[in-house]
Design a protein around this motif. Sequence first.
Motif: not given
Length: 349
Positions: A248, A250, A299
Amino acid sequence: MMNGTDRKMEKASDKVFFSSYASVNIHENMVRDESRTQAYRKAIMQCSDLIKDKVVVDIGCGTGILSCFCAKAGAKRVYAIDASSIIEQAKLVVKENHLEGVVQLISGKAETVDLPEKADILVSEWMGHFLLFEGMLNSVVVARDRFLKKGGLILPSKCTLFVAPMDCKRMYDRRITFWSSTKKTYDLSMECMIPFAKKNLLNSVRREDIPSDTVMDPGQPFYDLDINTVTIEDLNRVEGSFQMTCDRTTNLTGIAVWFDAYFEAPSKDTVVLSTSPFSPRTHWNQAVLYREEGLPVQKGDVIKGSMTITPADRNERHLDVKLSYQVGDGQPEEKIYNTWQTPGPVEMY
């Protein structure tokens, strides 16, 4: 060769270690851990045909529960060894289950006690936080070489350490950002505590019950341990490399570490005891190596690195952990963590 100071430190560290296991709390925590205890029970009972009429040695027997399992599996004799005063309670457990004719309790260290015969099977629950914390595997290796017949069965026989990247902002906020919340809660500013909290918390291996949704990779193995062949020299420097992929976009706020233990025996299904955040909770929980600040990741980003684990200079039962890694083409990072400030067992209930 140890000098006098080293010997005193060794004795001091042993005294603290064994006295910690004299309390009921840690044993309650372990026995309550059904993932742990049932894995041992299943592995032992499915090996009953291998254990029947054989000699077993249990290193660090604690309350004697594993020794009792072996006796119930048909062992001719079980030598249960422990240097902690908890062995007095183990005698009562053995007696309560009418197994005193099979289980012989021996007070002392595996390095110094003697047995009247060789054992066919060695069983031990030696695994610590971060797998190697407390250094009990050293005693198992010594016991293996002193007491076990060549080709004897060891339960568990292998372990693997895993690593995964984390977006663990919730845990970071709970311990660090918390100090910014006191102004609203108590009308008292305490942000000056943040550097102190970081110094205390972010340089040590943190023991956490990690939410599985914070882990950004299913976990990559970086070190395989074979208890049949590992040596004390091997344990003085455990190292491995890894490659992980972020699932992901983040912030990377820490690296998670856990282990699996494997109970292997001829013609038997392998029983796996996992401390993964994706498995049922155990009293070991997982370990987190926090970053100072979150690092943005995308990601698909690949994280390559290595980890080296050595006994701490100040106390050989503690660990120094050197973590080196690089996200994609970014700047390489390296940091040393220790277990000196790692919290004790997290209560199961």
